[in-house]
Motif scaffolding. Structure first.
Motif, PDB file in Angstrom:
ATOM      1  N   ARG A  45       0.815  -1.208   0.000  1.00  0.00           N
ATOM      2  CA  ARG A  45       0.000   0.000   0.000  1.00  0.00           C
ATOM      3  C   ARG A  45       0.852   1.262   0.000  1.00  0.00           C
ATOM      4  NH1 ARG A  45      -3.879  -2.024   4.838  1.00  0.00           N
ATOM      5  NH2 ARG A  45      -1.913  -3.079   5.302  1.00  0.00           N
ATOM      6  N   ALA A  46       2.056   1.176   0.561  1.00  0.00           N
ATOM      7  CA  ALA A  46       2.932   2.343   0.600  1.00  0.00           C
ATOM      8  C   ALA A  46       3.545   2.658  -0.758  1.00  0.00           C
ATOM      9  CB  ALA A  46       4.044   2.126   1.619  1.00  0.00           C
ATOM     10  N   MET A  47       3.528   1.689  -1.666  1.00  0.00           N
ATOM     11  CA  MET A  47       4.112   1.904  -2.986  1.00  0.00           C
ATOM     12  C   MET A  47       3.295   2.889  -3.822  1.00  0.00           C
ATOM     13  SD  MET A  47       6.913   0.108  -3.389  1.00  0.00           S
ATOM     14  CE  MET A  47       7.770  -1.357  -2.779  1.00  0.00           C
ATOM     15  N   SER A  48       2.005   2.962  -3.557  1.00  0.00           N
ATOM     16  CA  SER A  48       1.136   3.752  -4.433  1.00  0.00           C
ATOM     17  C   SER A  48       1.112   5.218  -4.075  1.00  0.00           C
ATOM     18  CB  SER A  48      -0.293   3.191  -4.383  1.00  0.00           C
ATOM     19  OG  SER A  48      -0.787   3.218  -3.048  1.00  0.00           O
ATOM     20  N   SER A  49       1.077   5.535  -2.770  1.00  0.00           N
ATOM     21  CA  SER A  49       0.919   6.929  -2.381  1.00  0.00           C
ATOM     22  C   SER A  49       1.253   7.107  -0.913  1.00  0.00           C
ATOM     23  CB  SER A  49      -0.518   7.402  -2.635  1.00  0.00           C
ATOM     24  OG  SER A  49      -0.750   8.675  -2.072  1.00  0.00           O
ATOM     25  N   ASN A  50       1.712   8.315  -0.560  1.00  0.00           N
ATOM     26  CA  ASN A  50       1.935   8.648   0.837  1.00  0.00           C
ATOM     27  C   ASN A  50       0.625   8.751   1.609  1.00  0.00           C
ATOM     28  OD1 ASN A  50       4.772   8.853   1.222  1.00  0.00           O
ATOM     29  ND2 ASN A  50       4.789  10.735   0.034  1.00  0.00           N
ATOM     30  N   PHE A  51      -0.477   8.876   0.881  1.00  0.00           N
ATOM     31  CA  PHE A  51      -1.765   9.093   1.521  1.00  0.00           C
ATOM     32  C   PHE A  51      -2.653   7.849   1.480  1.00  0.00           C
ATOM     33  CE2 PHE A  51      -0.243  13.119  -0.201  1.00  0.00           C
ATOM     34  CZ  PHE A  51      -0.245  13.915   0.932  1.00  0.00           C
ATOM     35  N   ALA A  52      -2.134   6.712   1.036  1.00  0.00           N
ATOM     36  CA  ALA A  52      -2.941   5.499   0.945  1.00  0.00           C
ATOM     37  C   ALA A  52      -3.324   5.011   2.337  1.00  0.00           C
ATOM     38  CB  ALA A  52      -2.175   4.413   0.196  1.00  0.00           C
ATOM     39  N   LEU A  53      -4.595   4.692   2.524  1.00  0.00           N
ATOM     40  CA  LEU A  53      -5.074   4.219   3.818  1.00  0.00           C
ATOM     41  C   LEU A  53      -4.408   2.885   4.156  1.00  0.00           C
ATOM     42  CD1 LEU A  53      -7.027   4.511   6.215  1.00  0.00           C
ATOM     43  CD2 LEU A  53      -8.723   3.267   4.846  1.00  0.00           C
ATOM     44  N   GLY A  54      -3.836   2.820   5.339  1.00  0.00           N
ATOM     45  CA  GLY A  54      -3.207   1.592   5.798  1.00  0.00           C
ATOM     46  C   GLY A  54      -1.786   1.390   5.313  1.00  0.00           C
ATOM     47  N   ALA A  55      -1.222   2.368   4.610  1.00  0.00           N
ATOM     48  CA  ALA A  55       0.146   2.232   4.104  1.00  0.00           C
ATOM     49  C   ALA A  55       1.139   2.237   5.261  1.00  0.00           C
ATOM     50  CB  ALA A  55       0.466   3.354   3.133  1.00  0.00           C
ATOM     51  N   PHE A  56       2.000   1.225   5.284  1.00  0.00           N
ATOM     52  CA  PHE A  56       3.027   1.124   6.319  1.00  0.00           C
ATOM     53  C   PHE A  56       4.352   1.571   5.720  1.00  0.00           C
ATOM     54  CE2 PHE A  56       6.254  -1.086   8.816  1.00  0.00           C
ATOM     55  CZ  PHE A  56       5.862  -0.746  10.107  1.00  0.00           C
ATOM     56  N   ARG A  57       4.997   2.556   6.331  1.00  0.00           N
ATOM     57  CA  ARG A  57       6.167   3.208   5.732  1.00  0.00           C
ATOM     58  C   ARG A  57       7.429   3.114   6.586  1.00  0.00           C
ATOM     59  NH1 ARG A  57       1.743   6.372   5.611  1.00  0.00           N
ATOM     60  NH2 ARG A  57       0.745   6.709   3.585  1.00  0.00           N
ATOM     61  N   TYR A  58       7.414   2.322   7.627  1.00  0.00           N
ATOM     62  CA  TYR A  58       8.547   2.297   8.539  1.00  0.00           C
ATOM     63  C   TYR A  58       9.390   1.045   8.334  1.00  0.00           C
ATOM     64  CZ  TYR A  58       5.355   5.677  10.584  1.00  0.00           C
ATOM     65  OH  TYR A  58       4.500   6.727  10.763  1.00  0.00           O
ATOM     66  N   PRO A 100      14.799 -10.899   5.105  1.00  0.00           N
ATOM     67  CA  PRO A 100      15.628  -9.911   4.397  1.00  0.00           C
ATOM     68  C   PRO A 100      14.896  -9.185   3.277  1.00  0.00           C
ATOM     69  CG  PRO A 100      16.271 -12.163   3.822  1.00  0.00           C
ATOM     70  CD  PRO A 100      15.332 -12.274   4.982  1.00  0.00           C
ATOM     71  N   HIS A 101      13.882  -9.819   2.678  1.00  0.00           N
ATOM     72  CA  HIS A 101      13.197  -9.176   1.562  1.00  0.00           C
ATOM     73  C   HIS A 101      12.401  -7.954   2.005  1.00  0.00           C
ATOM     74  CE1 HIS A 101      10.305 -11.958   3.353  1.00  0.00           C
ATOM     75  NE2 HIS A 101       9.335 -11.235   2.817  1.00  0.00           N
ATOM     76  N   TYR A 102      12.040  -7.892   3.277  1.00  0.00           N
ATOM     77  CA  TYR A 102      11.299  -6.720   3.752  1.00  0.00           C
ATOM     78  C   TYR A 102      12.139  -5.449   3.639  1.00  0.00           C
ATOM     79  CZ  TYR A 102       7.540  -9.588   5.723  1.00  0.00           C
ATOM     80  OH  TYR A 102       6.482 -10.444   5.891  1.00  0.00           O
ATOM     81  N   TRP A 103      13.430  -5.590   3.838  1.00  0.00           N
ATOM     82  CA  TRP A 103      14.283  -4.401   3.780  1.00  0.00           C
ATOM     83  C   TRP A 103      14.371  -3.854   2.357  1.00  0.00           C
ATOM     84  CZ3 TRP A 103      16.205  -1.306   7.453  1.00  0.00           C
ATOM     85  CH2 TRP A 103      16.135  -1.760   8.774  1.00  0.00           C
ATOM     86  N   ALA A 104      14.448  -4.741   1.391  1.00  0.00           N
ATOM     87  CA  ALA A 104      14.463  -4.286  -0.003  1.00  0.00           C
ATOM     88  C   ALA A 104      13.143  -3.606  -0.355  1.00  0.00           C
ATOM     89  CB  ALA A 104      14.716  -5.471  -0.938  1.00  0.00           C
ATOM     90  N   GLU A 105      12.045  -4.175   0.109  1.00  0.00           N
ATOM     91  CA  GLU A 105      10.737  -3.576  -0.153  1.00  0.00           C
ATOM     92  C   GLU A 105      10.598  -2.228   0.555  1.00  0.00           C
ATOM     93  OE1 GLU A 105       7.885  -6.448   1.061  1.00  0.00           O
ATOM     94  OE2 GLU A 105       8.493  -7.936  -0.437  1.00  0.00           O
ATOM     95  N   PHE A 106      11.162  -2.136   1.735  1.00  0.00           N
ATOM     96  CA  PHE A 106      11.117  -0.876   2.487  1.00  0.00           C
ATOM     97  C   PHE A 106      11.822   0.237   1.718  1.00  0.00           C
ATOM     98  CE2 PHE A 106      13.595   1.653   5.742  1.00  0.00           C
ATOM     99  CZ  PHE A 106      12.560   2.522   6.057  1.00  0.00           C
ATOM    100  N   VAL A 107      13.013  -0.051   1.214  1.00  0.00           N
ATOM    101  CA  VAL A 107      13.757   0.947   0.434  1.00  0.00           C
ATOM    102  C   VAL A 107      12.991   1.315  -0.834  1.00  0.00           C
ATOM    103  CG1 VAL A 107      15.882   1.389  -0.839  1.00  0.00           C
ATOM    104  CG2 VAL A 107      15.974   0.204   1.367  1.00  0.00           C
ATOM    105  N   ASP A 108      12.427   0.321  -1.504  1.00  0.00           N
ATOM    106  CA  ASP A 108      11.651   0.592  -2.722  1.00  0.00           C
ATOM    107  C   ASP A 108      10.453   1.484  -2.425  1.00  0.00           C
ATOM    108  OD1 ASP A 108      13.370  -0.906  -4.237  1.00  0.00           O
ATOM    109  OD2 ASP A 108      12.131  -2.724  -4.201  1.00  0.00           O
ATOM    110  N   SER A 109       9.806   1.261  -1.281  1.00  0.00           N
ATOM    111  CA  SER A 109       8.636   2.067  -0.945  1.00  0.00           C
ATOM    112  C   SER A 109       9.004   3.520  -0.705  1.00  0.00           C
ATOM    113  CB  SER A 109       7.931   1.490   0.289  1.00  0.00           C
ATOM    114  OG  SER A 109       8.714   1.663   1.463  1.00  0.00           O
ATOM    115  N   ILE A 110      10.186   3.749  -0.134  1.00  0.00           N
ATOM    116  CA  ILE A 110      10.642   5.125   0.083  1.00  0.00           C
ATOM    117  C   ILE A 110      10.950   5.799  -1.246  1.00  0.00           C
ATOM    118  CG2 ILE A 110      12.483   6.547   1.053  1.00  0.00           C
ATOM    119  CD1 ILE A 110      12.697   4.570   3.333  1.00  0.00           C
ATOM    120  N   LEU A 111      11.686   5.104  -2.095  1.00  0.00           N
ATOM    121  CA  LEU A 111      12.077   5.687  -3.380  1.00  0.00           C
ATOM    122  C   LEU A 111      10.880   5.936  -4.284  1.00  0.00           C
ATOM    123  CD1 LEU A 111      15.282   3.554  -4.136  1.00  0.00           C
ATOM    124  CD2 LEU A 111      15.148   5.858  -3.182  1.00  0.00           C
TER     125      LEU A 111
END
Length: 299
Positions: free
Chosen positions: A66-79, A199-210
């Motif tokens: 959900r964080a990949m789509s928008s900073n305002f997406a409901l339920g998006a986890f960004r941490y 470990p895959h969560y960390w790659a996804e986390f970085v992708d979500s930020i970028l």
């Protein structure tokens, strides 16, 4: 002994009545705005706990989808992933119960940090909005205040918003290497453990930020982070050299990656130290200012 705010005895000098009238008028206006938010906006908007929902609805099958789509997406986890594991047990309680417990925890932090000034803090729009949205800013404020005494708590600050972690430079500028080691070591330890598990969560986390770097931040407070973060570091350096611990939460607020209006509530962690006066670090046992018991006594 300080008189409890917001109202004090009328001054003998009538010329000082106007500033107090303006101050008290602003406080009352703030209270009315807070009541409006909780009594009118919440029932009408159905968005109470908009941010808190992200912490209750964590989906480990698609943690950052959900964080990949928008900073305002409901339920998006960004941490960072360790925060997801920390918040995961929250799903064990019903949503309505979690929301009220989460709000009560935020209110408790306001009362704890604000002491006699708690009612005044509730008149501040950032604090009211933070309680309304249910973000982690008040938890960060609590962790920063306690972080002087328990440096490992800085791991929570760093792994949620990252850039406010410039506050740990307080220990570096003061050459308190053991405390700096605890802050950094705790962060690396929980990060390494989460990486070993998934470990895959960390790659996804970085992708979500970028993926959201170019998204417009229409409601954010200027200037942008590349300008604010160096200023925050300078503020921490000055505070460390002049024994002003209140500068750390202010700098952490200044260094937020995006300053939403309710993000300014992080700065209330400065209040216990301001109440003790500037140069609090020069007083014996000043580190206990961040201890629960001593903060309660100070207030």
């Amino acid at each position: 002994m300080d008189r409890p705010p917001p109202f004090e005895a009328l001054p003998a000098d009538a010329s000082s009545l106007r500033p107090r009238a303006v101050r008290d008028g602003l406080i009352i206006s703030g209270w009315l705005a807070t009541l409006f938010i909780f009594l009118v906006v919440i029932p009408a908007g159905h968005s109470f706990g908009y941010d808190a929902f992200s912490y209750w609805s964590i989906d480990f099958d698609d943690l950052y989808g959900r964080a990949m789509s928008s900073n305002f997406a409901l339920g998006a986890f960004r941490y960072a992933p360790p925060i997801a594991f920390l918040f995961a047990p929250l799903q064990l309680v019903p949503w309505w119960l979690f929301l009220w417990l989460w709000t009560a925890a935020g209110l408790a932090i306001v009362v704890w940090l604000g002491g006699r000034w708690s009612l005044v803090l509730l008149a501040l729009p950032p604090v009211a909005l933070e309680l309304y949205h249910g973000n982690v800013h008040l938890l960060m404020a609590g962790a920063i205040a306690l972080g002087f005494r328990f440096p490992a708590l800085w791991a929570f600050v760093i792994l949620t918003k990252l850039s406010p972690g410039v506050g740990v430079l307080w220990f570096a500028f003061r050459r308190e290497w053991r405390k700096l080691g605890w802050a950094i070591g705790a962060t690396l330890a929980v990060s390494g453990l989460s990486y070993a598990v998934a470990p895959h969560y960390w790659a996804e986390f970085v992708d979500s930020i970028l993926s959201n770097l170019s998204e417009p931040q229409s409601f954010s407070v200027p200037p942008p982070a590349p300008i604010r973060i160096p200023l925050a570091i300078i503020l921490v350096a000055w505070g460390a050299r002049t024994d002003r611990p209140w500068t750390v939460p202010v700098a952490a607020t200044l260094a937020l990656p995006i300053i939403w209006p309710h993000g300014l509530s992080v700065a209330i962690a400065a209040i216990p130290f301001l109440r003790r006066g500037d140069r609090a670090a020069q007083t014996p046992g000043w580190e206990r200012a961040a201890d629960l018991r001593t903060l309660a006594i100070c207030m």
